[in-house]
Design a protein around this motif. Structure first.
Motif, short mmCIF file in Angstrom:
data_model
loop_
_atom_site.label_atom_id
_atom_site.label_comp_id
_atom_site.label_asym_id
_atom_site.label_seq_id
_atom_site.Cartn_x
_atom_site.Cartn_y
_atom_site.Cartn_z
N GLY A 122 -45.68 -10.86 -74.78
CA GLY A 122 -44.99 -10.06 -75.78
C GLY A 122 -44.33 -10.93 -76.84
N ALA A 123 -43.75 -10.29 -77.81
CA ALA A 123 -43.06 -11.03 -78.86
C ALA A 123 -41.69 -10.42 -79.08
N MET A 125 -38.07 -9.52 -80.06
CA MET A 125 -37.25 -9.81 -81.22
C MET A 125 -36.04 -8.92 -81.23
N SER A 127 -33.72 -6.50 -82.97
CA SER A 127 -34.27 -5.57 -83.95
C SER A 127 -33.86 -5.92 -85.38
N SER A 128 -32.72 -6.58 -85.54
CA SER A 128 -32.34 -6.97 -86.90
C SER A 128 -33.32 -8.01 -87.44
N ALA A 130 -36.49 -8.13 -86.42
CA ALA A 130 -37.73 -7.38 -86.66
C ALA A 130 -37.70 -6.72 -88.03
N ASP B 117 -31.56 2.66 -82.67
CA ASP B 117 -31.76 1.36 -83.30
C ASP B 117 -32.27 1.53 -84.73
N GLY B 122 -32.32 -1.01 -87.67
CA GLY B 122 -33.19 -1.93 -86.94
C GLY B 122 -34.66 -1.59 -87.13
N ALA B 123 -35.51 -2.42 -86.55
CA ALA B 123 -36.94 -2.16 -86.65
C ALA B 123 -37.55 -2.28 -85.27
N PRO B 124 -37.33 -1.27 -84.45
CA PRO B 124 -37.78 -1.35 -83.07
C PRO B 124 -39.29 -1.39 -82.96
N MET B 125 -39.74 -2.25 -82.08
CA MET B 125 -41.18 -2.38 -81.86
C MET B 125 -41.44 -2.65 -80.40
N SER B 127 -43.13 -4.64 -77.66
CA SER B 127 -43.34 -6.07 -77.85
C SER B 127 -44.80 -6.44 -78.06
N SER B 128 -45.70 -5.61 -77.55
CA SER B 128 -47.11 -5.92 -77.79
C SER B 128 -47.44 -5.74 -79.27
N ALA B 130 -45.17 -6.16 -81.65
CA ALA B 130 -44.50 -7.29 -82.31
C ALA B 130 -45.39 -8.53 -82.28
N THR B 131 -46.06 -8.71 -81.16
CA THR B 131 -46.97 -9.85 -81.05
C THR B 131 -48.01 -9.81 -82.14
N LEU B 134 -46.54 -10.63 -85.56
CA LEU B 134 -46.32 -12.07 -85.73
C LEU B 134 -47.63 -12.80 -85.98
#
Lengths: 214, 214
Positions: A122-123, A125, A127-128, A130, B117, B122-125, B127-128, B130-131, B134
């Motif tokens: 996973g990545a 982060m 949320s701020s 993100a 969030d 915020g920018a919730p994601m 994690s997959s 987010a990966t 990135l």
DNA sequence: TGAATTTATACATGTTTATGCGATTGTCTG
DNA sequence: CAGACAATCGCATAAACATGTATAAATTCA
């Protein structure tokens, strides 16, 4: 068991993190260092699964450490830690191959989750962070919208060929039209783009991402 | 109280989400629709804080809905929901101004957290997701490294002026050298870039991001 | 120090572009 | 239907560009 390496210059935090992880099921701190001057040797020697890397360290900075590790190891997961959600640092960390970016104020429970998360690909982060990433991303790509300059379909085709390095003669052959027709199209294109040379037209096409990037 | 609007074509999920949110402290579902054919009217009429938008809907797709809403409302937070962490969809959603991107399998407790969030910026994601973000980000920026084609300093300067639309004559004037010198530099540049026209050189410069984007 | 590279200049020749002025045909729209 | 526009073709001319061949001072580097 997730093997973790810690780089953090502040002693309290370094020891706190170590205790937290060692006291938690499934985590093991291999070592905790106050700087990453010897990060390459340490990483290759200890073979951790995840590295927690503080960004703001005296001497070799966390970003520098990140780069060095990535030169020799592409698989270890690296989570950057920082107090500031500074735009520039986030950007640099990402482009240098960090797997996640966490604020230090992250709660312990979440931190454990994030580490496990990174370990499984996973990545994580904050949320701020993100939000910033999304904004950067969006701003980079919004570039390409609008501004078609009211080119007709035919004009777009001709411009595309120009951009691809075709001469008038070649365009004529490609499109089965005479070279004079090509001229007249290009004259029209120049008017609409408000330029007066092939070079400027091509540059404008690229800057406005009007063309097919192949 | 966070006011939420839901767009989801599957009835079970739509009703499940509604019940979950209405049954939770601090959340209120204003309405839940099975498609976003009238999304603009609904959003402007109900003024929600957050919109949960399914991507894969029959009729007007979630991406289309996202675009339409963003045309008239830049502040409402929009979270995209999907079953697949499909690269292309993620990309499009982000560039069109989505605030977050969640997989439908997200656990209820987390979902509430994510909505809150998003509401606070915020920018919730997942994690997959987010990966993927990135990776896209990193790949975009790694483009511009290397590939200097071994141009000398002078050659780089000349190329830059070419890209900026200068003619040989203008370059000569700008650099206080003769036009013949400009010619010889450009000849050399063509050799190194392996092209044989100004247009191709300019295109190559842009594609390799060798120039100063102004 | 000596060889290689960079930067600079010169001339000649043929090709490509930029631009002007016209002109015909088809399509779309008020 | 008339007028606007897109797409096509033609001709002429001046400017800009591509390429080859040569020379030489200045700089870099092994």
């Amino acid at each position: 068991m997730i093997k973790v390496l810690i780089y953090e210059d502040i002693r309290e935090l370094r020891e706190g993190l170590t205790m937290l992880l060692n006291g938690s099921e499934g985590f093991e701190v291999l070592a905790a260092y106050r700087n990453c001057d010897n990060v390459v040797d340490e990483v290759t020697g200890l073979q951790p699964d995840v590295i927690l890397m503080d960004i703001d360290m005296p001497g070799t900075t966390g970003l520098e450490g990140l780069k060095r590790v990535r030169e020799v190891n592409k698989v270890v997961k690296i989570l950057m830690l920082t107090v500031f959600d500074d735009n520039d640092h986030v950007f640099k960390a990402i482009t240098n191959g960090a797997n996640g970016y966490l604020l230090k104020k992250t709660k312990p429970a979440l931190l454990l989750e994030y580490i496990a998360d990174a370990h499984t690909g996973g990545a994580p982060m904050t949320s701020s962070i993100a939000t910033q990433v999304l904004q950067m991303f969006a701003s980079m790509n919004n570039h390409k919208k609008e501004e078609t300059f009211n080119l007709t379909e035919r004009e777009r085709q001709v411009l595309q060929l120009l951009v691809d390095g075709y001469s008038y003669k070649m365009i004529a052959a490609e499109k089965f039209i005479s070279i004079d027709t090509v001229r007249s199209h290009i004259k029209k294109i120049y008017e609409k783009l408000q330029v007066n040379s092939k070079s400027e037209a091509i540059a404008k096409a690229f800057k406005n991402r009007m063309t097919e990037d192949r």
